[in-house]
Design an enzyme around this catalytic site. Sequence first.
Site, PDB file in Angstrom:
ATOM      1  N   TYR A 160       0.829  -1.205   0.000  1.00 25.69           N
ATOM      2  CA  TYR A 160       0.000   0.000   0.000  1.00 25.69           C
ATOM      3  C   TYR A 160       0.866   1.258   0.000  1.00 25.69           C
ATOM      4  CZ  TYR A 160      -3.219   3.592   1.702  1.00 25.69           C
ATOM      5  OH  TYR A 160      -3.944   4.746   1.858  1.00 25.69           O
ATOM      6  N   SER A 163       2.520   1.825  -3.324  1.00 25.94           N
ATOM      7  CA  SER A 163       1.569   2.254  -4.352  1.00 25.94           C
ATOM      8  C   SER A 163       1.204   3.723  -4.189  1.00 25.94           C
ATOM      9  CB  SER A 163       0.310   1.383  -4.314  1.00 25.94           C
ATOM     10  OG  SER A 163      -0.475   1.626  -3.150  1.00 25.94           O
ATOM     11  N   LYS A 164       1.057   4.183  -2.954  1.00 24.65           N
ATOM     12  CA  LYS A 164       0.701   5.577  -2.730  1.00 24.65           C
ATOM     13  C   LYS A 164       1.883   6.509  -3.034  1.00 24.65           C
ATOM     14  CE  LYS A 164      -3.619   5.283  -1.750  1.00 24.65           C
ATOM     15  NZ  LYS A 164      -4.622   5.902  -2.654  1.00 24.65           N
TER      16      LYS A 164
END
Length: 256
Positions: A162, A165-166
Site C-alpha cells: 500500500y 503504491s501511494k
Amino acid sequence: MRLAGKTAIVTGASSGIGRAISLLFAQEGAIVIAADVTTDVVEGGTPVIDELNKVSDKAIFVKADIAKAAEVQALFDDVAKRYGRIDILVNNAVVRGGSSLVDTDEAEWDRVTDVNLKGAYLCLRAAVRQMLTQKIVDEARGRIVNITSQHGMIAAPGDFAYGVSKAGMVYMTKQVASDYGHESIICNAVAPGKILTGKGGRAVDPEMLDYSRSRTPLPRLGKPIDVARAVLFLASAEATYVTGHNLMVDGGWMAR
C-alpha cells in the site's frame, strides 16, 4: 455550484471517500460518473447511485475494474462520447494490503498495485489522452485529482504494498503536472491522514486507532467529507494556479 455542468469521473465511488466526493460534486452541479467494481457499500447503506439520484438527475453509475485496460478505456470513451468532454478525473479507487515486506506474497503485491498503481496509471493515461483533445475552459483542458496518502511519503506500518503504491501516485501527480501543464491540464493530489470511513477490520483495530490519534495534533480523526472538500477545491476553477501539489488533509499528522 462550483462545478456546474462539469463532467467528473470518480473511481472507487461506491464507498467511503469516493462516495463523499461523488455526492459533494453532485451537490456542486457536476455531472458525476460514479465508477466502481461493485455497488456494495463497505460501510453499509444504499448504493451510491441511489444517493446521487436524490441530488441530481444527471448522475450515472458505471461498473468498471480499473485494473483492466479495456474496461478503463471503455469507461472514458463512453463518457467522452456521451458528454463531449471529461472535465475532471478523481483517481480514488484503492485496496489495502496489510502485510510487512517479508509477509507480502506476490498475490497481495499484485492485488494492491494492480488497483492503486496500475489502475491509477490507466485512468491517468485515458484522461490525459481525452483532455488533450478538448478546448480550454476556465483555464484548463481538464483537472485531475489523485487520492494519495501520508503513507506515500512516510512508512505505512505493516502495509508495504500500500505504501509503495501511494508513493507512486505522489510521483505520478508531479510527473503529469510537469509534462502536461503547458497543455493546460491540471494535476494535483489530496493526501488523507486517518479517515474514519465506517470500514471495519485492521483499519479500526484499537492499536491502529491509538497510533493514528497519537500522530494527529487535532482533537479528532478525519471524516470523508474533510477529504471531499479539499478535492472539490482542486477540481474547481478556484484553484487557478495550483498544479503538481499534494495537499495534506491529515489533521496535522505530517507536521508532527
